[in-house]
Design a protein around this motif. Sequence first.
Motif, PDB file in Angstrom:
ATOM      1  N   UNK A  33      35.618  39.772  51.697  1.00 38.47           N
ATOM      2  CA  UNK A  33      35.733  39.105  50.397  1.00 38.47           C
ATOM      3  C   UNK A  33      34.404  38.465  50.001  1.00 38.47           C
ATOM      4  N   UNK A  34      33.740  37.809  50.944  1.00 38.20           N
ATOM      5  CA  UNK A  34      32.455  37.173  50.653  1.00 38.20           C
ATOM      6  C   UNK A  34      31.409  38.213  50.252  1.00 38.20           C
ATOM      7  N   UNK A  35      31.435  39.356  50.907  1.00 41.16           N
ATOM      8  CA  UNK A  35      30.512  40.433  50.537  1.00 41.16           C
ATOM      9  C   UNK A  35      30.763  40.867  49.092  1.00 41.16           C
ATOM     10  N   UNK A  36      32.023  41.036  48.715  1.00 40.29           N
ATOM     11  CA  UNK A  36      32.338  41.414  47.337  1.00 40.29           C
ATOM     12  C   UNK A  36      31.854  40.351  46.360  1.00 40.29           C
ATOM     13  N   UNK A  37      32.084  39.089  46.681  1.00 42.55           N
ATOM     14  CA  UNK A  37      31.671  38.002  45.791  1.00 42.55           C
ATOM     15  C   UNK A  37      30.151  37.886  45.681  1.00 42.55           C
ATOM     16  N   UNK A  38      29.430  38.349  46.689  1.00 37.29           N
ATOM     17  CA  UNK A  38      27.964  38.284  46.640  1.00 37.29           C
ATOM     18  C   UNK A  38      27.397  39.241  45.597  1.00 37.29           C
ATOM     19  N   UNK A  39      28.213  40.181  45.131  1.00 35.89           N
ATOM     20  CA  UNK A  39      27.767  41.144  44.119  1.00 35.89           C
ATOM     21  C   UNK A  39      27.817  40.568  42.714  1.00 35.89           C
ATOM     22  N   UNK A  40      28.633  39.546  42.494  1.00 35.45           N
ATOM     23  CA  UNK A  40      28.818  38.957  41.170  1.00 35.45           C
ATOM     24  C   UNK A  40      30.238  38.459  41.018  1.00 35.45           C
ATOM     25  N   UNK A  41      30.628  38.105  39.794  1.00 34.33           N
ATOM     26  CA  UNK A  41      31.996  37.606  39.572  1.00 34.33           C
ATOM     27  C   UNK A  41      33.039  38.649  39.966  1.00 34.33           C
ATOM     28  N   UNK A  42      34.057  38.227  40.687  1.00 33.54           N
ATOM     29  CA  UNK A  42      35.117  39.111  41.174  1.00 33.54           C
ATOM     30  C   UNK A  42      36.459  38.412  40.993  1.00 33.54           C
ATOM     31  N   UNK A  43      37.451  39.153  40.558  1.00 33.65           N
ATOM     32  CA  UNK A  43      38.825  38.658  40.534  1.00 33.65           C
ATOM     33  C   UNK A  43      39.560  39.337  41.678  1.00 33.65           C
ATOM     34  N   UNK A  44      40.304  38.543  42.446  1.00 34.44           N
ATOM     35  CA  UNK A  44      41.021  39.079  43.603  1.00 34.44           C
ATOM     36  C   UNK A  44      42.518  38.893  43.385  1.00 34.44           C
ATOM     37  N   UNK A  45      43.262  39.990  43.520  1.00 33.83           N
ATOM     38  CA  UNK A  45      44.709  39.962  43.394  1.00 33.83           C
ATOM     39  C   UNK A  45      45.334  40.421  44.700  1.00 33.83           C
ATOM     40  N   UNK A  46      46.227  39.598  45.228  1.00 41.74           N
ATOM     41  CA  UNK A  46      47.016  40.015  46.390  1.00 41.74           C
ATOM     42  C   UNK A  46      48.309  40.625  45.851  1.00 41.74           C
ATOM     43  N   UNK A  50      48.648  45.594  49.154  1.00 40.44           N
ATOM     44  CA  UNK A  50      47.194  45.611  49.255  1.00 40.44           C
ATOM     45  C   UNK A  50      46.611  44.400  48.543  1.00 40.44           C
ATOM     46  N   UNK A  51      45.311  44.221  48.743  1.00 39.29           N
ATOM     47  CA  UNK A  51      44.549  43.187  48.058  1.00 39.29           C
ATOM     48  C   UNK A  51      43.462  43.917  47.277  1.00 39.29           C
ATOM     49  N   UNK A  52      43.342  43.640  45.980  1.00 40.62           N
ATOM     50  CA  UNK A  52      42.376  44.362  45.158  1.00 40.62           C
ATOM     51  C   UNK A  52      41.290  43.423  44.657  1.00 40.62           C
ATOM     52  N   UNK A  53      40.076  43.959  44.557  1.00 41.42           N
ATOM     53  CA  UNK A  53      38.914  43.244  44.034  1.00 41.42           C
ATOM     54  C   UNK A  53      38.554  43.933  42.714  1.00 41.42           C
ATOM     55  N   UNK A  54      38.458  43.143  41.645  1.00 42.38           N
ATOM     56  CA  UNK A  54      38.230  43.725  40.323  1.00 42.38           C
ATOM     57  C   UNK A  54      37.078  43.046  39.592  1.00 42.38           C
ATOM     58  N   UNK A  55      36.381  43.844  38.813  1.00 37.89           N
ATOM     59  CA  UNK A  55      35.497  43.341  37.762  1.00 37.89           C
ATOM     60  C   UNK A  55      36.140  43.889  36.477  1.00 37.89           C
ATOM     61  N   UNK A  56      35.554  44.845  35.819  1.00 36.80           N
ATOM     62  CA  UNK A  56      36.240  45.452  34.668  1.00 36.80           C
ATOM     63  C   UNK A  56      37.448  46.248  35.145  1.00 36.80           C
TER      64      UNK A  56
END
Length: 132
Positions: A33-46, A50-56
């Motif tokens: 999760x921290x790696x994903x957030x290091x890329x920029x704004x991320x929305x996380x849905x459980x 599964x758990x999904x990481x979204x931008x657009x």
Amino acid sequence: MTRNLSHSCVNVALASHFVGKDPAVRRTFNAWRQLAKSCGPVTIYAQKSRIVFMVRVRFAGAIVHRTWLEGTLWLRRRVSHPRMHRLMDYGNLGFGLHLKLTSPDDVDTSLAALMREAYRTGCQQPDEPHAI
């Protein structure tokens, strides 16, 4: 709710994914999760399964197993990685890379580069060499 999906979009508590699981799985997820957030704004849905990481759109995610984490990335190109568990071919849409992650140390610099690439895919920005 959309019919004929291979998954449920019902939101659940993130913590519910880790009940009865090895504590290392939660630590590995936190690194993912921290790696994903290091890329920029991320929305996380459980969601239920599964758990999904979204931008657009969704670009990465995780499936929690009892003793390991299945990290997922959406990439526009076929790749190979030593931790690859499965590769899904989505035709014109690209590839779903599924990774077997067993410890936070598995979330390394090689995965950081792939996560940044997946993040750009989720932003629906073309990569220079792989533009559509």
